[in-house]
Design a protein around this motif. Structure first.
Motif, PDB file in Angstrom:
ATOM      1  N   ARG A 425       0.658  -1.161  -0.070  1.00  0.00           N
ATOM      2  CA  ARG A 425       0.014   0.149  -0.061  1.00  0.00           C
ATOM      3  C   ARG A 425       0.905   1.207  -0.220  1.00  0.00           C
ATOM      4  N   TYR A 426       1.965   1.148   0.810  1.00  0.00           N
ATOM      5  CA  TYR A 426       2.864   2.375   0.754  1.00  0.00           C
ATOM      6  C   TYR A 426       3.588   2.585  -0.536  1.00  0.00           C
ATOM      7  N   GLU A 427       3.945   1.484  -1.474  1.00  0.00           N
ATOM      8  CA  GLU A 427       4.393   1.709  -2.796  1.00  0.00           C
ATOM      9  C   GLU A 427       3.467   2.140  -3.673  1.00  0.00           C
ATOM     10  N   ILE A 428       2.134   1.568  -3.457  1.00  0.00           N
ATOM     11  CA  ILE A 428       1.040   2.242  -4.360  1.00  0.00           C
ATOM     12  C   ILE A 428       0.988   3.908  -4.046  1.00  0.00           C
ATOM     13  N   ALA A 429       0.769   4.044  -2.940  1.00  0.00           N
ATOM     14  CA  ALA A 429       0.409   5.463  -2.579  1.00  0.00           C
ATOM     15  C   ALA A 429       1.816   6.279  -3.146  1.00  0.00           C
ATOM     16  N   THR A 430       2.909   5.899  -2.814  1.00  0.00           N
ATOM     17  CA  THR A 430       3.972   6.941  -3.446  1.00  0.00           C
ATOM     18  C   THR A 430       3.932   7.067  -4.909  1.00  0.00           C
ATOM     19  N   HIS A 431       3.543   5.893  -5.487  1.00  0.00           N
ATOM     20  CA  HIS A 431       3.640   6.038  -7.236  1.00  0.00           C
ATOM     21  C   HIS A 431       2.466   6.799  -7.481  1.00  0.00           C
ATOM     22  N   ILE A 432       1.258   6.737  -6.743  1.00  0.00           N
ATOM     23  CA  ILE A 432      -0.032   7.548  -7.059  1.00  0.00           C
ATOM     24  C   ILE A 432       0.559   9.159  -7.031  1.00  0.00           C
ATOM     25  N   ILE A 433       1.027   9.244  -6.143  1.00  0.00           N
ATOM     26  CA  ILE A 433       1.450  10.708  -5.708  1.00  0.00           C
ATOM     27  C   ILE A 433       2.544  11.335  -6.789  1.00  0.00           C
ATOM     28  N   ARG A 434       3.469  10.265  -7.001  1.00  0.00           N
ATOM     29  CA  ARG A 434       4.444  10.889  -8.093  1.00  0.00           C
ATOM     30  C   ARG A 434       3.588  10.799  -9.360  1.00  0.00           C
ATOM     31  N   ARG A 435       2.866  10.083  -9.635  1.00  0.00           N
ATOM     32  CA  ARG A 435       2.220  10.048 -10.899  1.00  0.00           C
ATOM     33  C   ARG A 435       1.194  11.508 -10.838  1.00  0.00           C
ATOM     34  N   LEU A 436       0.653  11.747 -10.045  1.00  0.00           N
ATOM     35  CA  LEU A 436      -0.060  13.217  -9.836  1.00  0.00           C
ATOM     36  C   LEU A 436       0.891  14.166 -10.186  1.00  0.00           C
ATOM     37  N   LEU A 437       2.007  14.266  -9.763  1.00  0.00           N
ATOM     38  CA  LEU A 437       2.965  15.281  -9.909  1.00  0.00           C
ATOM     39  C   LEU A 437       3.581  15.348 -11.033  1.00  0.00           C
ATOM     40  N   SER A 438       4.004  14.192 -11.742  1.00  0.00           N
ATOM     41  CA  SER A 438       4.751  14.110 -13.102  1.00  0.00           C
ATOM     42  C   SER A 438       3.595  14.744 -14.035  1.00  0.00           C
ATOM     43  N   ILE A 439       2.257  14.434 -14.005  1.00  0.00           N
ATOM     44  CA  ILE A 439       1.547  14.903 -15.164  1.00  0.00           C
ATOM     45  C   ILE A 439       0.663  16.383 -14.620  1.00  0.00           C
ATOM     46  N   GLU A 440       1.217  16.757 -13.419  1.00  0.00           N
ATOM     47  CA  GLU A 440       0.611  17.970 -13.104  1.00  0.00           C
ATOM     48  C   GLU A 440      -1.069  17.834 -12.961  1.00  0.00           C
ATOM     49  N   TYR A 441      -1.548  16.943 -12.396  1.00  0.00           N
ATOM     50  CA  TYR A 441      -2.932  16.590 -12.443  1.00  0.00           C
ATOM     51  C   TYR A 441      -3.535  17.766 -11.641  1.00  0.00           C
ATOM     52  N   LYS A 442      -4.599  18.138 -12.012  1.00  0.00           N
ATOM     53  CA  LYS A 442      -5.363  19.204 -11.393  1.00  0.00           C
ATOM     54  C   LYS A 442      -6.569  18.462 -10.431  1.00  0.00           C
ATOM     55  N   ILE A 443      -6.282  18.659  -8.939  1.00  0.00           N
ATOM     56  CA  ILE A 443      -7.115  18.181  -7.928  1.00  0.00           C
ATOM     57  C   ILE A 443      -8.124  19.014  -7.786  1.00  0.00           C
ATOM     58  N   ASP A 444      -9.568  19.000  -8.384  1.00  0.00           N
ATOM     59  CA  ASP A 444     -10.339  19.980  -8.347  1.00  0.00           C
ATOM     60  C   ASP A 444     -11.785  19.674  -7.550  1.00  0.00           C
ATOM     61  N   SER A 445     -11.837  18.661  -6.825  1.00  0.00           N
ATOM     62  CA  SER A 445     -13.013  18.537  -6.257  1.00  0.00           C
ATOM     63  C   SER A 445     -12.880  17.786  -4.849  1.00  0.00           C
ATOM     64  N   VAL A 446     -14.151  18.172  -3.791  1.00  0.00           N
ATOM     65  CA  VAL A 446     -13.949  17.751  -2.352  1.00  0.00           C
ATOM     66  C   VAL A 446     -14.128  15.919  -2.637  1.00  0.00           C
ATOM     67  N   GLU A 447     -14.745  15.483  -3.502  1.00  0.00           N
ATOM     68  CA  GLU A 447     -14.612  13.978  -3.610  1.00  0.00           C
ATOM     69  C   GLU A 447     -13.381  13.461  -3.774  1.00  0.00           C
ATOM     70  N   LEU A 448     -12.760  13.837  -4.712  1.00  0.00           N
ATOM     71  CA  LEU A 448     -11.293  13.747  -5.167  1.00  0.00           C
ATOM     72  C   LEU A 448     -10.375  13.350  -4.062  1.00  0.00           C
ATOM     73  N   VAL A 449     -10.503  14.830  -3.179  1.00  0.00           N
ATOM     74  CA  VAL A 449      -9.491  14.848  -2.083  1.00  0.00           C
ATOM     75  C   VAL A 449      -9.964  13.721  -1.024  1.00  0.00           C
ATOM     76  N   THR A 450     -11.064  13.606  -0.859  1.00  0.00           N
ATOM     77  CA  THR A 450     -11.519  12.514   0.084  1.00  0.00           C
ATOM     78  C   THR A 450     -10.932  11.043  -0.335  1.00  0.00           C
ATOM     79  N   ALA A 451     -11.079  10.779  -1.646  1.00  0.00           N
ATOM     80  CA  ALA A 451     -10.576   9.629  -2.242  1.00  0.00           C
ATOM     81  C   ALA A 451      -9.118   9.436  -1.902  1.00  0.00           C
ATOM     82  N   LEU A 452      -8.315  10.525  -2.215  1.00  0.00           N
ATOM     83  CA  LEU A 452      -6.850  10.571  -2.207  1.00  0.00           C
ATOM     84  C   LEU A 452      -6.519  10.401  -0.882  1.00  0.00           C
ATOM     85  N   THR A 453      -7.142  10.974   0.255  1.00  0.00           N
ATOM     86  CA  THR A 453      -6.602  10.817   1.521  1.00  0.00           C
ATOM     87  C   THR A 453      -6.964   9.520   2.206  1.00  0.00           C
ATOM     88  N   ASP A 454      -7.907   8.519   1.519  1.00  0.00           N
ATOM     89  CA  ASP A 454      -8.025   6.984   1.636  1.00  0.00           C
ATOM     90  C   ASP A 454      -6.839   6.423   0.895  1.00  0.00           C
TER      91      ASP A 454
END
Length: 828
Positions: A425-454
């Motif tokens: 889970r740690y490896e996947i979480a790290t990979h997800i956050i690196r992916r978000l940063l590499s593509i400069e993904y726009k986090i633009d909803s409360v629902e997405l923020v809730t999912a990300l914190t999970d």
């Protein structure tokens, strides 16, 4: 008389016996090969063939297992290369190879006869004096004479290895009868598979050796794929059906499994797309114990890479492929496959589908729901967990770009994550956050923020099944852990910068949502996560302040700058309670922004909290902190006069209570700037007399310095502050005060022998009058210590050098401002 004990006879292992047989055979072969070469050098063909036959008699053995027979085959093949070279040279000398081709057929034993026939036949075809098709057809039919599984298998391998570069083909020098070439290879393939399957009966229990020899039957498929004449049409109509017919004819699990893999790996991807229906139908007639899911996975992975490389996801053939795969999986009961096969097929199928239908959210959700349903009440082993990690991390996260938030918000995605252990889970979480940063993904909803914190919870809060060290005090000495911990928390801090929304109310809700989780991260995490979140709230306050009344009305916005400062204050309160080193600077930054937004109450509140933190700081740090406070107060514009007076009074108190005379003198000199001059500040803030009073107290404090060098530095620092006040027309400052200090500095420097080299003042000041202010600030900077502690202060320049630079600047101002009473009375 003692009876001699008999030693038990040690029997040799079968492996030792095989090695002895192989060593004896290779030695005899080497002797006969040597004699053969001698006779060939003498041009004595008859004797040479006799020795060659003796050498090849070693290949007639039935005592060696297939594995050791293969080693003998390699040795004999090397010896035969010299004979093939001899036949080729004979043709160059003008000697006909027709006689030699007939002569070797007189050899008595069939195995030596066929090896010699293939050897001279290869040279005969290479001479191009005979139809290659005739010789190829003759040799492949002659090989039928040897039907022993081991001997026949290697004989046909030798035939293929010597003829694969001499087959008729498009633009080939050996003819254009391409149908004959294909028929030759298919015939040899059929015989080879037949003999390979018979090995199972002759050498039962030796599946390992038989497995190692499987490459011998795959060489024919590789030869077919290398023929230029084999196009998609010929492959679909003629070659693939005959290959499948041969494979399915012999119900051998090992042969079928390997040969199907050979077909998929040998022929181009375009061929598989065109014949996908034939391939999938062939799965139904294979042995039920063949690992069909693995063959299917291999096919899908190859076509996924093909689609990715050629960007042909929109091709019609790819759509047909997916339809055939779906039909087949439904027919075989996809959900009933063994769990490992089920997970691998699901992963490969989704990967292929996403290459055809980019970012297909619906199919992704269907796949995840199906996998989750299968994994209900199932504990995964290490391999199964690794497959699930690939599915979530690489197949899904890496293939989504514009809509990456969609799969992350699926309930099945987070539920499947919970099936994995902490490390994955740690490896996947790290990979997800690196992916978000590499593509400069726009986090633009409360629902997405809730999912990300999970899904990112392994990086945000402690986990119950954490197998590694939790961020506690005892682990702060672990350099390896600290490096990983710092890196992951910095990733989280960077991710907060991806939060964005045109509606400031929604953006504020997003920040508040993530704050709930970050606040549970523990004191060592919040130092890295709440600090950037504070800056996000401050940026939001500035953005809200810049909105026009029309924008607020149109969007029906309710969040105000005051509201964001409230949340900022709550976060800073947490940080200050945790003794965070950055909370002091954050309070001052918040005060500056609150003042800029004309929210004076919050600006005063933040400054007051910063003053409290100053009082809790160590005496060694207080001077630098006080200088930051003074700098901040100099930028404040929107406090009430009473509040500003309260703050400046406190700052004055801080300056006067410095323990060291040098620190006190320097602090009081700096303090003068918060009274005068204050550009663009309300007139009630200005207090020129108070500024002069601070300078007088600074001089008195500096006189108490015991260290003469440090005293001189502080005097010069105070003198530069006086010049700064005078330049900005502080009429309360008299020239005699500056002259008195100037003379004290001259006296101090004259009393002390100074051997340090003097620095030319022109290096500190340019000739451009517009640069005077910047140059003067450089002078002030040189009067501040680089290192300041209770024992010793270290400065950039010696006092004499600093004083010469200051005096030069004073002389310039005196010349430029002759009408000014202060500068006209100044002594330089």
């Amino acid at each position: 008389m003692s009876r001699r004990t008999q030693q038990p006879v040690q029997r040799k292992s079968e492996d030792e016996m095989q090695r002895e047989l192989l060593d004896a055979a290779t030695q005899r072969a080497a002797v006969n090969s040597y004699k053969m070469k001698l006779e060939l050098d003498k041009e004595n063909l008859e004797e040479a063939l006799a020795f060659a036959s003796k050498m090849l008699n070693e290949m007639r053995t039935s005592k060696l297992t297939p594995g050791y027979y293969y080693k003998l085959y390699i040795v004999i093949s090397d010896h035969l290369r010299y004979l093939e070279y001899y036949f080729t040279e004979q043709h160059r000398k003008g000697i006909s190879l027709s006689y030699m081709y007939e002569r070797v057929q007189w050899v008595g034993q069939i195995v030596p006869r066929l090896y010699l026939l293939i050897t001279v036949g290869s040279a005969y075809i290479k001479s191009r004096t005979v139809s290659s098709v005739k010789i190829l057809d003759d040799m492949v039919h002659m090989c039928k004479g040897e039907q022993h599984p081991t001997r026949g298998l290697f004989l046909r391998q030798y035939l293929l290895s010597l003829t694969k570069d001499k087959l008729p083909d498009v633009n080939s020098e050996y003819g254009l009868e391409v149908d004959k070439s294909i028929a030759f290879v298919l015939k040899n393939f059929h015989d080879t598979v037949n003999l390979y399957c018979r090995l199972k009966d002759d050498w039962s229990g030796r599946d390992k050796e038989r497995f190692q020899l499987r490459t011998l039957i795959g060489m024919n498929i590789n030869s077919l794929s290398n023929l230029d004449c084999v196009n998609v049409e010929r492959y679909a109509a003629e070659i693939l059906p005959k290959l499948i017919e041969t494979i399915t004819k012999y119900n051998d699990i090992m042969a079928q499994d390997y040969l199907m893999q050979c077909i998929i790996s040998a022929f181009p991807d375009e061929y598989h797309l065109a014949t996908i229906e034939i391939l999938i139908k062939s799965f139904d007639v294979l042995n039920k114990q063949v690992a069909i899911p693995q063959i299917l996975i291999m096919l899908m992975d190859r076509l996924s890479q093909y689609a990715k490389k050629n960007n042909n996801g929109k091709q019609e053939n790819m759509g047909e492929l997916l339809n055939h795969l779906a039909t087949y999986l439904e027919r075989i009961g996809f959900n009933t496959l063994p769990l490992k096969d089920f997970l691998e097929v699901s992963n490969s199928l989704l990967n292929l589908h996403l290459h055809h239908h980019s970012e297909d959210v619906e199919f992704t959700k269907k796949t995840l729901d199906t996998v989750l349903a299968r994994l209900t009440d199932v504990e995964l082993d290490q391999k199964q967990s690794g497959i699930l990690e690939d599915l979530l991390c690489f197949t899904i996260v890496d293939q989504y770009v514009e809509n990456l938030g969609a799969p992350l918000q699926m309930e099945s995605f987070s539920a499947l994550l919970e099936k994995l252990d902490y490390d994955l889970r740690y490896e996947i979480a790290t990979h997800i956050i690196r992916r978000l940063l590499s593509i400069e993904y726009k986090i633009d909803s409360v629902e997405l923020v809730t999912a990300l914190t999970d899904v990112l919870s392994p990086l945000l809060v402690d986990q119950k099944d954490n197998s590694g060290p939790s961020p506690t005090l005892k682990h702060l000495s672990d350099a390896t852990y600290l490096k990983s911990f710092y890196e992951e928390q910095n990733l989280v801090a960077c991710m907060l910068q991806l939060f964005d929304h045109p509606n400031t109310d929604i953006l504020c809700k997003m920040y508040l949502t993530v704050r709930k989780t970050l606040g549970k991260g523990g004191e060592f995490r919040i130092a890295y996560t709440l600090v950037p979140l504070t800056n996000c709230f401050l940026k939001l306050a500035s953005r809200i302040d810049m909105l026009s009344e029309e924008e607020v009305a149109n969007q029906q916005l309710k969040m105000t700058a005051e509201g964001t400062f409230k949340f900022t204050g709550q976060i800073l309160h947490i940080l200050s309670e945790k003794k965070n080193s950055q909370s002091f600077q954050l309070y001052l930054s918040a005060a500056t922004i609150a003042d800029h937004c004309n929210v004076g109450e919050w600006a005063y509140n933040f400054l007051s909290k910063a003053f409290l933190l100053y009082e809790q700081a160590s005496s060694q740090d207080q001077l630098s902190l006080l200088q930051i406070i003074i700098g901040t107060l100099g930028q404040i514009r929107n406090l009430t006069a009473d509040n500003y007076l309260t703050l400046t009074t406190s700052a004055n108190k801080f300056a006067r209570t410095q323990l060291l005379p040098a620190s006190k003198g320097r602090a009081l000199a700096d303090l003068s700037t918060i009274y005068y001059p204050l550009q663009a500040s309300p007139s009630e803030y200005q207090n020129a007399e108070k500024a002069v009073e601070c300078l007088k107290m600074a001089v008195a404090a500096a006189k108490s310095c015991e260290d003469q060098t440090e005293k001189q530095h502080v005097f010069i620092h105070i003198l530069t502050s006086m010049i700064y006040q005078a330049k900005h027309n502080n009429t309360s400052l008299e020239a005699k005060m500056a002259n008195s200090l100037f003379n004290m500095i001259v006296k101090e420097l004259s009393a002390k022998e100074n051997d340090a080299s003097q620095q030319d003042s022109s290096t500190l000041f340019g000739d451009d009058d517009d640069e005077d202010d910047e140059a003067f600030m450089n002078v002030i900077a040189t009067t501040k210590p680089v290192v300041n502690n209770k024992e010793k202060a270290t400065y950039l320049l010696e006092p004499a050098s600093m004083f010469e630079a200051t005096r030069a600047y004073m002389a310039r101002l005196k010349a430029e401002k002759e009408s000014n009473d202060f500068f006209s009375a100044l002594t330089v």
